[in-house]
Structure formats: C-alpha cells, structure tokens
Enzyme design. Structure first.
Site, PDB file in Angstrom:
ATOM      1  CD  GLU A  34      -2.800   1.198   2.381  1.00  0.00           C
ATOM      2  OE1 GLU A  34      -2.790   0.294   3.237  1.00  0.00           O
ATOM      3  OE2 GLU A  34      -3.543   2.192   2.428  1.00  0.00           O
ATOM      4  NE  ARG A 260       3.592  -7.384  10.480  1.00  0.00           N
ATOM      5  CZ  ARG A 260       3.001  -6.683   9.507  1.00  0.00           C
ATOM      6  NH1 ARG A 260       1.990  -7.181   8.851  1.00  0.00           N
ATOM      7  NH2 ARG A 260       3.429  -5.482   9.206  1.00  0.00           N
ATOM      8  CE  LYS A 270       3.138   0.132   4.555  1.00  0.00           C
ATOM      9  NZ  LYS A 270       2.449  -0.069   3.305  1.00  0.00           N
TER      10      LYS A 270
HETATM   11  P1  ATP Z   1       2.721  -1.996   7.659  1.00  0.00           P
HETATM   12  O1  ATP Z   1       2.050  -2.442   8.909  1.00  0.00           O
HETATM   13  O2  ATP Z   1       4.155  -1.718   7.828  1.00  0.00           O
HETATM   14  O3  ATP Z   1       1.992  -0.895   6.958  1.00  0.00           O
HETATM   15  P2  ATP Z   1       1.452  -3.665   5.821  1.00  0.00           P
HETATM   16  O4  ATP Z   1       1.316  -5.134   5.866  1.00  0.00           O
HETATM   17  O5  ATP Z   1       0.228  -2.893   6.066  1.00  0.00           O
HETATM   18  O6  ATP Z   1       2.646  -3.267   6.741  1.00  0.00           O
HETATM   19  P3  ATP Z   1       1.610  -3.444   3.021  1.00  0.00           P
HETATM   20  O7  ATP Z   1       2.110  -2.336   2.207  1.00  0.00           O
HETATM   21  O8  ATP Z   1       0.176  -3.763   2.987  1.00  0.00           O
HETATM   22  O9  ATP Z   1       2.071  -3.163   4.482  1.00  0.00           O
HETATM   23  O10 ATP Z   1       2.464  -4.748   2.752  1.00  0.00           O
HETATM   24  C1  ATP Z   1       2.783  -5.264   1.498  1.00  0.00           C
HETATM   25  C2  ATP Z   1       3.152  -6.718   1.677  1.00  0.00           C
HETATM   26  O11 ATP Z   1       4.240  -6.844   2.568  1.00  0.00           O
HETATM   27  C3  ATP Z   1       2.007  -7.496   2.276  1.00  0.00           C
HETATM   28  O12 ATP Z   1       1.857  -8.711   1.568  1.00  0.00           O
HETATM   29  C4  ATP Z   1       2.420  -7.724   3.687  1.00  0.00           C
HETATM   30  O13 ATP Z   1       1.864  -8.899   4.182  1.00  0.00           O
HETATM   31  C5  ATP Z   1       3.946  -7.776   3.574  1.00  0.00           C
HETATM   32  N1  ATP Z   1       4.569  -7.374   4.836  1.00  0.00           N
HETATM   33  C6  ATP Z   1       4.407  -6.210   5.493  1.00  0.00           C
HETATM   34  N2  ATP Z   1       5.094  -6.212   6.645  1.00  0.00           N
HETATM   35  C7  ATP Z   1       5.729  -7.397   6.726  1.00  0.00           C
HETATM   36  C8  ATP Z   1       6.594  -8.012   7.676  1.00  0.00           C
HETATM   37  N3  ATP Z   1       6.943  -7.393   8.791  1.00  0.00           N
HETATM   38  N4  ATP Z   1       7.060  -9.238   7.424  1.00  0.00           N
HETATM   39  C9  ATP Z   1       6.726  -9.870   6.288  1.00  0.00           C
HETATM   40  N5  ATP Z   1       5.910  -9.364   5.349  1.00  0.00           N
HETATM   41  C10 ATP Z   1       5.404  -8.139   5.554  1.00  0.00           C
HETATM   42 MG    MG Z   2      -1.466  -3.060   4.765  1.00  0.00          MG
END
Ligand code: ATP
Ligand code: MG
Length: 558
Positions: A34, A260, A270
């Site tokens: 995102e 994760r 983020k």
């Molecule tokens: P954040 O909480 O940092 O915003 P998010 O999961 O909302 O993380 P996205 O941009 O939606 O962020 O993530 C893109 C991809 O990266 C998704 O498939 C998510 O599952 C993966 N991802 C995000 N954070 C992690 C993590 N700590 N470990 C492994 N994969 C991750």
């Molecule tokens: Mg997300």
C-alpha cells in the site's frame, strides 16, 4: 530429490503439489504494497519470498500497489517503493499495476453481487455496524437494511459513487452470514464513501473498495496463483474465497499466510515509522537509523546483505522475533567480502617520525582488499608526520601486550601497510594532554616481517598529516533502547534511544577516500564499515555514515 535452486519452505511444497496436480501451470505471485509509507525490512522478506518463488518455479511476480485508501497514500510513496524494489534487484512482470486500475471492474462486480441478492447498501453508522456485528462469543444481528430491494441498493450505490451521499452515511455490504463464527463473514463492508481525491483517479470516485473486496479480485484479474500474505489475514481467507466463488472472476487464486518478520530493537510498521518522520524524531524516511530500505541503503547496508538475511529466515506459520544480531551478521559478512579497505583516523593524534626526512614522501601501494585482487590497489602516501587514533596510544609502559596491542611509549607497533615504529617521547599541553608522539621507524620494514629482536605489539591504522582529507563521521546506535519497543502499554516513542546518532567531526581520511562514490562500501580498518552520504554536507567535508562496527557476536553463539 531436493532441487537446490528452489526455496525450502512450506509454500514451495504447496507449489510443487499444485504443479504436479495441474491446479497451476505457471506460478504467478505478486508483491502488493500500500503506498502509504516507505518499505521496511519486513517488506523485504515478503518481496524476496514472492519474487524468489516465482523465479525459482519459472513463473512471474507482479508489483501491484494496493491504492484503495487515498487519504493516506501518495505518489511520493509509489516512487519510493518502486525504487526500493528495483534496488533489491527485482524486476516485476509487465507494468507496475495498481488496484485503482480495476476500480471499474470492481464496481461492476459490486453491482453483480447486489443483483444476486448477495450485497446491499446499509445505512448503519460505523459504531452501529460494529455493535450489530457481535463478538467472538456472540453472534451478530441483521442490519435493518439487509433485505432492502435490489433496485434500491443499486440506485443508492450509484448515488454513493457520484458523491451524492455524505461520508459515513452508507456502506455497501456483502450479505453472507451474521451468525458465522468467523466475524469477517458477518456482512463485511465492500465499499465506503470517501470524498477524497485519489492520486491516480482524481475525483472520479467518491467510494473506495475495502481491502477484502479488492485484493482477491485483483489477484484473480492478474492470474495470481499463490497470493502470499502475512498471518493477520488468515481469518480473511474465508472471505477471500467467498468472493472468488461468488463472482464471475477469470481465475481462482488461493491465499497463503506466513509469519511477519519482526526484529528486536526495531519497529516495522509504516504507521509508526511515519510517526517518527512526522514528529521529527528522525530526519526522514531515509534516516540511516530507520529500518526502511531507503534508510538502510543510505546507511551502507547492501541489497545483497538484506536478501541473504531474508533468505536465511524460516517462512513459518507463526510470528516470531528475530535477533537484530542475526541481521547484523549478514551485513558484516557481506561487507567483509565486498567492501574496499581504507584508513581513517577518528580522533587524530600527531605522530612525528624523527628519523624520516620531513620532505620525503613514499607512495605505498596497498591492496583495497586482503583477498580480492580484483579490487586493485590504492596509493597511500607515507610522510614523517602522520595521524594515528588517540586511543591507539598509551604512555603506560606497564600495559600488558595481550590487552593492548597498540602503540605504547618505548614499544613497537606496525603501521598498517607501512613501517614498524617505536614511540620514544611525547609532548603535552598545559593540561597534561598528549599533543604529539615522537617516534622512530625501523628501516626496511615495509612489507617485510620484523627483525628477530623486535616484536611489534600489533598493527594500527594511520594517515599522512600532509595528504589526509578532512571528513566527518556519523556513528549510529540502535534507534530504540528497548528490545521490544512495541510491547507494553507505553508508546513506542518512549523507548527512543536519545544517543542513537554521534557526529564526529575532524576525522582524517587517507586520500583515496576522497574518491569514494555513493553506494560504495568501505571498511575503515580496525573501526567498521562506512559509506559516503551525499545528503549531508558539512562545510564541504566528506561525510561518512558508519554502517556497522567490525565485531560480530552473533555468529559466535550459533
Ligand atoms: P505496515 O504495517 O508496515 O503498513 P502492511 O502489511 O500494512 O505493513 P503493506 O504495504 O500492505 O504493508 O504490505 C505489502 C506486503 O508486505 C504485504 O503482503 C504484507 O503482508 C507484507 N509485509 C508487510 N510487513 C511485513 C513483515 N513485517 N514481514 C513480512 N511481510 C510483511
Ligand atoms: Mg497493509
């Protein structure tokens, strides 16, 4: 037989059986960020997993922005994410894709569900919706709008879409099962009204799809075979499947969840990283202390090290916390193999060699790396006046040779790549601080072992006073002082390490370091790994970021 080119994890096992059974002909994965912030180390794990699985199985991986929340998203984040994925060395299949590319199709499918009696426009407020939804132990209640006529829902959805309904007044919900033990299936929201311009579609839409309504359908449209996400989406899988079953989608992707990546002393969210930026706790998303890919790049951590680290991690079905020392081990291991060597004195103390002519210069040729001849040699001028590090000298003759392998008054030390010298006397200022060490060199000892009767205590680094280059060094410590800054009731910002940046001015580097280029890694001998920072200008001095110190404690405990 084990295929060494294939990743070893449970998703690869699933892929193997999907290929064997014919469910899948070509493996297609995607990385779906995102654009509401910069990528961090956790994303790197997901990127490596998705791209490596695709490549190892002869398939492809898409890069798709999940841009369904315009208020928090921006083109700056889109650009930064693209740059970071490229920097990691991955190439996606076709163009960069966006959830917003599919807004028309998603809207049509929303109408389709309404016509099938599987969706309705609901006028409960968000708190009422929550209340009607029930709890883990208590079933939900039907919305009074659940059985409104199809034509009415279609009409209201049009009005929502065109901005004729106020935000928060209506949602489009799927009609699934208010009694389902899985709360995600209790008539989830498909569309929300948001009168906010979108960075790609402008003001065309006044409604935006929910993650659940968008994600699986986008996967289907792109022919994704394995939609890999993190564990918190496990309960959403039933809903993912429900949409795929109930919509005329062109393919049937499947969702798989993995744990994760969390690393102690780091924060990987983020939202929280944005808070650090917004509150000026760090100096931007690419602050070298940030666990973002851009911060780590600026710090001097290589894409290779990040990938090696990610590949070493188990792809588990549980969340865990990885020790930061494990990550640091991969950083050092990579830099040790690839970084050029150089000498830099952080706290200069003058050493004057009394038996060497004041105007003599000897150009010593020293390899950039002890065992990488491909990296070549640099010229290091040797002169009578040189700088050594203050903590490499002691007047205390009683210091044991074992404990202090540096220069001691009356004793010998080897200058790296140059002569063996003996410290003979010191000059002090009025406060008794040593301002100069006078020494004599042992002739003929460049590149030669010490004569029988001379045993240098060790090797120290140095730079010629006359030819040195002034520079500034930024040394970093962990950004958080607590191993799990997000645990407990206190805000994670309470655990900020206030001493995480140390600026050392007045450092003296050997002349070759004046030619350091961006993205080039150096080992400053006996100190650590460094890289040039082009963003920081300090009265025209060079600024070097310390990537990491030399000492690795993690590998010794394995
Ligand atoms: P954040 O909480 O940092 O915003 P998010 O999961 O909302 O993380 P996205 O941009 O939606 O962020 O993530 C893109 C991809 O990266 C998704 O498939 C998510 O599952 C993966 N991802 C995000 N954070 C992690 C993590 N700590 N470990 C492994 N994969 C991750
Ligand atoms: Mg997300």
């Amino acid at each position: 037989m084990i295929d060494l080119n294939k990743p070893v994890n449970f998703i690869q096992n699933i892929i193997d059986s999907d290929l064997a059974s014919g469910r899948v002909v070509e493996v297609v994965t995607r990385f779906p960020p995102e654009p509401n912030g910069y990528l961090h180390i956790g994303h790197a794990k997901s990127i490596c997993l998705n791209f490596d699985l695709a490549v190892a199985n002869g398939g492809r991986c898409n890069l798709r922005f999940d841009d369904t929340n315009p208020e928090t998203e921006s083109p700056e984040y889109v650009d930064a994410i693209i740059e970071d994925v490229r920097w990691l060395g991955y190439d996606w299949s076709g163009n960069v894709r966006y959830a917003s590319d599919y807004f028309d199709q998603l809207f049509e499918w929303a109408q389709f569900l309404i016509k099938q009696d599987k969706a309705y426009v609901c006028e409960l407020t968000s708190s009422q919706t929550r209340e009607y939804r029930g709890t883990l132990t208590l079933g939900g209640r039907d919305s009074p709008f659940r059985y409104r006529p199809v034509s009415e829902s279609l009409e209201l959805l049009e009005q929502m879409r065109h901005g004729q309904v106020e935000e928060g007044k209506m949602t489009l919900r799927a009609r699934i099962d208010m009694q389902s033990p899985n709360i995600n299936l209790r008539d989830p929201v498909l569309y929300r009204i948001k009168k906010y311009p979108h960075h790609r579609t402008g003001r065309v839409w006044s409604i935006y799809p929910s993650y659940d309504f968008a994600h699986g359908q986008e996967d289907a449209l792109e022919g994704i075979t394995h939609s890999i996400c993190t564990l918190e989406f496990a309960d959403n899988r039933a809903l993912y499947d429900w949409f795929i079953e109930n919509l005329p989608v062109p393919a049937t992707p499947k969702q798989f969840e993995f744990g994760r990546l969390n690393i102690n002393y780091m924060v990987t969210s983020k939202r929280k990283l944005k808070q650090l930026v917004d509150e000026n706790i760090v100096d931007g998303w690419d602050d070298p202390r940030m666990p973002t890919l851009s911060g780590m790049r600026r710090r001097g951590i290589t894409a290779r090290a990040i990938k090696n680290f990610c590949k070493s991690l188990a792809v588990a079905k549980t969340d865990g916390v990885v020790d930061i020392a494990q990550f640091e081990h991969f950083i050092r291991d990579d830099l040790n193999k690839h970084a050029k060597r150089g000498m830099c004195v952080l706290e200069p103390l003058k050493l004057l060699i009394t038996n060497y002519s004041g105007d003599c210069v000897e150009d010593l040729s020293i390899p950039y790396h002890p065992n990488r001849s491909d990296l070549g040699y640099r010229t290091v001028p040797f002169t009578a006046a040189i700088w050594i590090d203050r903590n490499d000298f002691s007047e205390n003759r009683a210091l044991s040779r074992k404990k202090f392998k540096r220069l001691v008054l009356g004793d010998y030390v080897r200058l790296r790549g140059a002569y063996i010298v003996r410290a003979d006397s010191v000059t002090k200022d009025v406060n008794g601080i040593v301002t100069e060490v006078r020494a004599s060199l042992v002739p003929g000892t460049v590149g030669k072992s010490a004569p029988e009767d001379i045993k240098p205590r060790g090797v120290i680094h140095w730079v010629s006073e006359q030819y040195s280059v002034d520079c500034c060094v930024h040394q970093y410590d962990r950004l958080f002082s607590h191993p799990l800054p997000e645990s407990g009731d206190e805000s994670f910002t309470k655990f900020i390490n206030l001493n995480s940046l140390k600026v050392i001015n007045g450092c003296k580097a050997e002349p070759a370091l004046a030619k350091a280029r961006m993205g080039e890694n150096y080992q400053f001998e006996r100190i650590g790994y460094f890289c040039l920072d082009d963003r920081l200008k300090n009265d025209d001095d060079l600024v070097f970021n310390c990537t990491i110190g030399l000492r690795d404690t993690w590998s010794k405990t394995q």
